[in-house]
Motif scaffolding. Structure first.
Motif, mmCIF file in Angstrom:
data_model
loop_
_atom_site.group_PDB
_atom_site.id
_atom_site.type_symbol
_atom_site.label_atom_id
_atom_site.label_comp_id
_atom_site.label_asym_id
_atom_site.label_seq_id
_atom_site.Cartn_x
_atom_site.Cartn_y
_atom_site.Cartn_z
ATOM 1 N N SER A 18 87.544 -3.042 27.978
ATOM 2 C CA SER A 18 86.186 -3.624 28.060
ATOM 3 C C SER A 18 84.815 -2.525 29.190
ATOM 4 N N SER A 216 78.274 -21.029 33.719
ATOM 5 C CA SER A 216 79.234 -20.088 32.728
ATOM 6 C C SER A 216 79.024 -19.859 31.570
ATOM 7 N N LYS A 219 78.216 -16.273 33.790
ATOM 8 C CA LYS A 219 79.405 -15.662 34.535
ATOM 9 C C LYS A 219 79.937 -14.342 32.807
ATOM 10 N N ASP A 220 79.739 -15.162 32.086
ATOM 11 C CA ASP A 220 80.823 -14.266 30.693
ATOM 12 C C ASP A 220 79.421 -12.966 30.559
ATOM 13 N N LYS A 223 80.605 -10.744 33.042
ATOM 14 C CA LYS A 223 81.842 -10.318 32.940
ATOM 15 C C LYS A 223 82.245 -9.020 32.356
ATOM 16 N N ASN A 226 80.142 -5.963 33.555
ATOM 17 C CA ASN A 226 80.886 -5.327 34.769
ATOM 18 C C ASN A 226 82.270 -4.966 34.168
ATOM 19 N N SER A 228 85.297 -6.371 35.020
ATOM 20 C CA SER A 228 85.688 -6.715 35.928
ATOM 21 C C SER A 228 85.407 -8.698 36.318
ATOM 22 N N GLU A 229 86.276 -9.415 36.477
ATOM 23 C CA GLU A 229 86.575 -10.659 36.525
ATOM 24 C C GLU A 229 86.139 -10.235 38.089
ATOM 25 N N GLU A 230 86.904 -9.152 39.090
ATOM 26 C CA GLU A 230 85.969 -9.948 40.358
ATOM 27 C C GLU A 230 84.690 -9.057 41.098
ATOM 28 N N LYS A 231 83.895 -8.408 39.984
ATOM 29 C CA LYS A 231 83.048 -7.362 40.467
ATOM 30 C C LYS A 231 81.790 -8.741 39.964
ATOM 31 N N ALA A 232 82.447 -9.200 38.451
ATOM 32 C CA ALA A 232 81.626 -10.387 38.168
ATOM 33 C C ALA A 232 81.464 -11.528 38.989
ATOM 34 N N GLU A 233 82.230 -11.887 39.654
ATOM 35 C CA GLU A 233 82.349 -12.969 40.770
ATOM 36 C C GLU A 233 81.821 -13.051 41.843
#
Ligand code: BGC
Length: 477
Positions: A18, A216, A219-220, A223, A226, A228-233
């Motif tokens: 990824s 949503s 956010k996809d 993700k 980035n 990375s789930e965390e950075k996207a968050e």
């Protein structure tokens, strides 16, 4: 076979994939938005080589020649002013798509123009495309990039503009041997087609999606960018936070004096960039070289290519120094160099007019033209675009940038539309000396009104502005 996600090796491989995907997507985004910059440059650059042949074919007066050049700027001003609204409605991606389609239509219709009227309408269409590109591509880039590489990306965009101008000069030179002006204009449809195809593969801007409530989807994309789930968050939270601030450009402009100051500063910066006189040299380079004694079309075109190379190379100086030495010193040096260059160019042309026919004068004229171009490319070229994207408060950023970009094109048009008239009425030397005077004025304006924004957060700039600090101090940490 099912993957065992508790296996650390399997997870590491997935993360690696990824990260790689995110990197490829970022390069693709930079490429596609850069293509818009390239087309902007191609359309600015192409006309100087094509104009002599077009004038011959349609027997154009000086006034009509000026219109062939400046109708594109009129279209660009209209494009820039309407794009704020269009890109808010249909999104950055589809606005770019509309721009790419217009680039195609405009290039082909100007190449096949049977008369000057069709050519003028095609130039307005092309201009509209350029106006769209100059507004939406840097905006899209800034929304898709991370905080750390935003400035560099905007300079890279300017580099693509200069590359476009250079490629146009080279292709003009190649086609000039047979006088094929239709090919010069038509060949631009190839990169336009490339942009059109590339835009289909672009993701939409997550900020725009979020502003339309499509969280949503936004956010996809974050993700994917980035990896990375965390950075996207985190980024999603920031976007949601900034969405609390409603964009209310015109209302705020009327109600708030500080917002007005920022908008006026952006417009002043763009006017200063244009009234350096840089574009005169680009649009009329062959004419300048003819005045300087380079008689054959071939000689003039080659000299023009050298102008394009200088423009590209000097842009690297700005890219290297803008974050270290700062914006203001570069601007002061740049305006001073342009003042000196245009002054000396005027002197050379004055001597040529007075009957001095020494070969060295022609070479000095070319050298000082290159000096002027380098002065612009290392300073006002990229720095004005950077400053304009930094000084607008968040609440009215779209509105402020639309105003400054439109100002850029209006001034560009005024200059294109008046240069030949100025030459005829004032004479060649005095025309360039007018620009010398303006550049000296810009050094003074830079000292008293332009802020230094190097290394300061956008939030701090906004806070200083809204506290009513002097414009030249809004970048103080
Ligand atoms: C300016 C254009 C100019 C180009 C030259 C841009 O920053 O806005 O008007 O033609 O630079 O490189």
């Amino acid at each position: 076979m099912e993957k065992d996600l508790s296996d650390p090796e399997c997870c590491e491989a997935a993360v690696e994939v990824s990260v790689k995907k995110a990197k490829i997507m970022r390069i693709f985004i930079a490429f596609a938005a850069g293509m818009a910059g390239l087309l902007f440059g191609l359309d600015i650059g192409v006309i100087s080589g094509a104009l002599p042949f077009i004038s011959e074919q349609f027997t154009l007066s000086s006034r009509l020649q000026e219109w062939v050049v400046s109708t594109m700027m009129l279209g660009a001003a209209l494009g820039a002013i309407s794009t704020g609204w269009i890109s808010f409605k249909i999104g950055r991606k589809y606005t770019l798509l509309a721009g790419a389609s217009l680039f195609m239509v405009g290039s082909l219709s100007s190449a096949f123009a049977p008369n000057v009227e069709v050519l003028l309408v095609s130039r307005v269409l092309l201009g509209f495309a350029v106006g769209i590109a100059s507004y939406v591509a840097p905006l899209y880039l800034s929304e898709m990039s991370q905080k750390e590489d935003r400035g560099r990306l905007i300079s890279m965009y300017q580099l693509m503009v200069t590359l476009g101008i250079l490629v146009a000069f080279i292709s003009d030179t190649i086609f000039s041997y047979g006088g094929h002006w239709r090919w010069m204009l038509g060949v631009i449809s190839i990169p336009a087609l490339l942009l059109l195809t590339a835009v289909f593969g672009l993701p939409d801007s997550p900020r725009w999606l979020a502003s339309k409530g499509k969280f949503s989807k936004a956010k996809d994309i974050l993700k994917m960018l980035n990896a990375s789930e965390e950075k996207a968050e985190d980024e999603m939270d920031e976007i949601k936070e900034s969405l609390k601030v409603k964009q209310e450009g015109w209302g705020l402009f009327r109600a708030n004096k500080n917002v007005r100051r920022a908008v006026y500063l952006g417009m002043l910066l763009q006017a200063m960039q244009q009234f350096t006189g840089m574009n005169i040299i680009l649009y009329y380079a062959p004419k300048i070289f003819k005045l300087a004694g380079f008689q054959t079309t071939e000689q003039q075109m080659i000299a023009t290519v050298i102008c394009g190379v200088t423009n590209v190379l000097a842009t690297f100086i700005a890219m290297k120094t803008v974050d270290n030495s700062g914006r203001k010193p570069i601007l002061k040096i740049g305006f001073s160099v342009i003042a000196l260059g245009t002054f000396l160019l005027g002197v050379c042309l004055f001597m040529i007019d007075a009957g001095f026919s020494a070969v060295w004068i022609s070479f000095v004229a070319v050298a000082v033209t290159l000096l002027t171009i380098a002065g612009f490319a290392m300073s006002a070229g990229p720095v004005v675009w950077i400053l304009c994207s930094e000084i607008q408060p968040l609440k009215s950023r779209d509105f402020g940038i639309a105003c400054s970009t439109t100002m850029n094109w209006i001034c560009n048009m005024i200059i294109g539309a008046t240069f030949l008239t100025m030459l005829n009425n004032l004479g060649t030397a005095s025309t360039f000396w007018v620009y010398t005077g303006l550049n000296i004025l810009f050094v003074i304006l830079t000292i008293f009104f332009i802020p230094e924004t190097k290394g300061v957060s956008l939030e701090k700039i906004e806070m200083n502005l809204m506290e009513g600090k002097k414009l030249k101090d809004i970048g103080v940490n």
